[in-house]
Write an enzyme that holds these catalytic residues in place. Structure first.
Site, short mmCIF file in Angstrom:
data_model
loop_
_atom_site.label_atom_id
_atom_site.label_comp_id
_atom_site.label_asym_id
_atom_site.label_seq_id
_atom_site.Cartn_x
_atom_site.Cartn_y
_atom_site.Cartn_z
N SER A 1 95.66 0.63 62.57
CA SER A 1 95.49 1.53 62.55
C SER A 1 96.71 2.19 63.00
O SER A 1 97.22 2.70 62.20
CB SER A 1 94.10 1.35 63.84
OG SER A 1 93.80 2.98 63.93
N HIS B 1 86.72 -2.59 62.28
CA HIS B 1 87.72 -2.34 62.98
C HIS B 1 88.51 -2.97 63.68
O HIS B 1 89.98 -2.99 64.15
CB HIS B 1 88.14 -0.04 63.04
CG HIS B 1 88.64 0.42 62.98
ND1 HIS B 1 89.88 0.95 61.66
CD2 HIS B 1 89.68 0.86 64.25
CE1 HIS B 1 91.47 1.34 62.39
NE2 HIS B 1 90.74 1.76 63.69
#
Ligand SMILES: *[C@@H]1O[C@H](CO)[C@@H](O)[C@H](O)[C@H]1NC(C)=O
Ligand SMILES: *[C@@H]1O[C@H](CO)[C@@H](O)[C@H](O)[C@H]1NC(C)=O
Ligand SMILES: *[C@@H]1O[C@H](CO)[C@@H](O)[C@H](O)[C@H]1NC(C)=O
Length: 401
Positions: free
Chosen positions: A170, A374
């Site tokens: 990320s 995620h």
């Protein structure tokens, strides 16, 4: 949003009988920091302090070799970079055999974990204190421009190696693209970069956060007025509350998983509920408010660009009234992209746009699990089989050529 979640935790906890918040039954992993966790599981661990060009003092954590193995300068160095609100603990909290840092160390690598400025482990500066607003004037741009080069140079110096593998999750990928474009001389120090849930373009963000991003200018104003320079620091109170509400016996455990799903995509199959208190014990680890605002600007502008200070200051800083975009054609290091269709923060079309701008993407992988989200890149039950084994096979290939 996140404030709302915290408030919910606090309200619920005060409504609970105090004997249920007892710590005696908690998993000890909730309260140990990264080095303590690593030592607890019988792995060698080192702490290193690294100074950046602009005076920030960062803490790196290292697992120099696997359990019952010997240190050796032949072990290829791997640098792991955490994402937003996170820390080096991301790579170890799931424990040996699960956390990527342990898996890599056992497989023969020398594992170095960065901690970005402002997080729980990297809160020092040669002259500034975290009580001063000046300390917090940074975003992931400075993390990419100053933190990464300092940490990478430090690792190469300590190991005597010329190149290293980089794995980012990320924001750890955002920082890398910033480094590759603003400090292109660092591309040649990277053997290969592995982007987990890549974040560059964010205009197709699918979470409640995309709505919140509309208020980013107001957030900036409020934060400035109130002097809120730090965002979601690690807090022991939250750890205890999280532990009480999210542990296996707690009726509120599903609330905890639903909060994670709301932010990152729904995937109950890959989340080990038992580990939720441990996750809450280590996340959030804090960052600057500006870091969050910079992401909000990306969502709104649809561009992967530098911080928007407003017309007047943009002219002063950049010589133009809008912030320049990062020149991704300068990111020449070999890149592998790993993304997932149910990842609400790293949308497939945003990843495609990034892919089209990066000049040296060797391969991209759509994770073979339709529900993968995620955070699954760090903590999914099957992340080793779905992602890490593939990365390590590619690392082997790079080492042989
Ligand atoms: C590491 O840095 C020190 C101090 O700058 C230098 O003396 C040494 O030669 C470096 N070692 C390597 C292997 O580059
Ligand atoms: C979940 O975590 C617990 C505690 O670490 C572990 O004992 C259990 O095997 C894990 N479950 C799965 C499905 O991985
Ligand atoms: C980006 O970098 C490339 C390669 O150096 C260069 O040719 C191009 O002009 C740059 N683009 C911008 C907008 O500066």
């Amino acid at each position: 949003m996140l404030f709302l979640i915290l408030a919910t935790f606090v309200v619920l906890s005060s409504a609970m009988p105090s004997n249920q918040i007892g710590m005696e039954k908690d998993i000890p992993d909730v309260y140990m920091d990264t080095p303590a966790l690593i030592a607890y599981y019988g792995y060698p661990v080192e702490k290193h302090e690294v100074k950046t060009e602009d005076g920030y003092l960062l803490t790196m954590h290292r697992i120099p070799h696997g359990k019952d193995q010997q240190p050796s300068s032949d072990r290829p160095a791997v640098y792991l970079q955490h994402g937003l609100f996170c820390s080096s603990s991301d790579w170890v909290i799931m424990g040996p055999g699960k956390g990527f840092a342990y898996i890599l160390a056992d497989a023969g690598y020398d594992v170095w974990m960065g901690n970005a400025r402002g997080n729980h482990y990297s809160r020092a500066h040669v002259s500034l204190s975290t009580d001063e607003a000046t300390y917090w004037q940074f975003t992931w741009e400075q993390m990419g421009r100053y933190d990464l080069p300092a940490e990478i140079d430090y690792v190469l110096n300590q190991t005597g190696q010329k190149q290293l593998f980089y794995v980012g999750h990320s924001m750890g990928t955002t920082m890398f693209y910033v480094m590759g474009s603003l400090r292109p001389e660092y591309n040649s120090k990277i053997l290969a970069q592995f982007s987990l849930a890549p974040v560059g373009y964010m205009s197709r963000l699918q979470t409640p956060i995309s709505i919140l991003a509309k208020f980013v200018d107001q957030l900036e104003w409020v934060a400035d007025e109130l002097g809120i320079n730090e965002f979601l620091p690690n807090s022991n109170v939250l750890d205890m509350v999280g532990s009480a509400l999210c542990k296996d016996e707690a009726v509120t455990q599903s609330l905890c998983s639903n909060i994670l799903f709301l932010l990152c995509g729904y995937d109950s199959q890959q989340l080990n509920d038992t580990m939720i208190p441990v996750i809450i014990g280590h996340v959030p680890a804090g960052t600057s408010t500006k870091t969050v605002i910079h992401y909000g600007q990306e969502v709104n502008s649809g561009k992967f660009g530098r911080y928007d200070y407003g017309k007047v200051d943009n002219l002063k800083d950049y010589g133009q009234d809008t912030p320049p975009e990062y020149n991704l054609s300068l990111v020449t290091a070999p890149v592998y992209l790993y993304y997932a269709e149910n990842d609400w923060l790293s949308n497939v079309d945003d990843v495609e746009e990034l892919h089209s701008k990066l000049p040296n993407v060797i391969q991209k992988f759509d994770v073979n699990d339709k529900k993968f989200n995620h955070l699954d890149f760090l903590w999914a039950i099957d992340v080793k089989e779905l992602v890490y084994d593939n990365i390590m096979a590619l690392m082997e290939k790079h080492l042989q050529t």
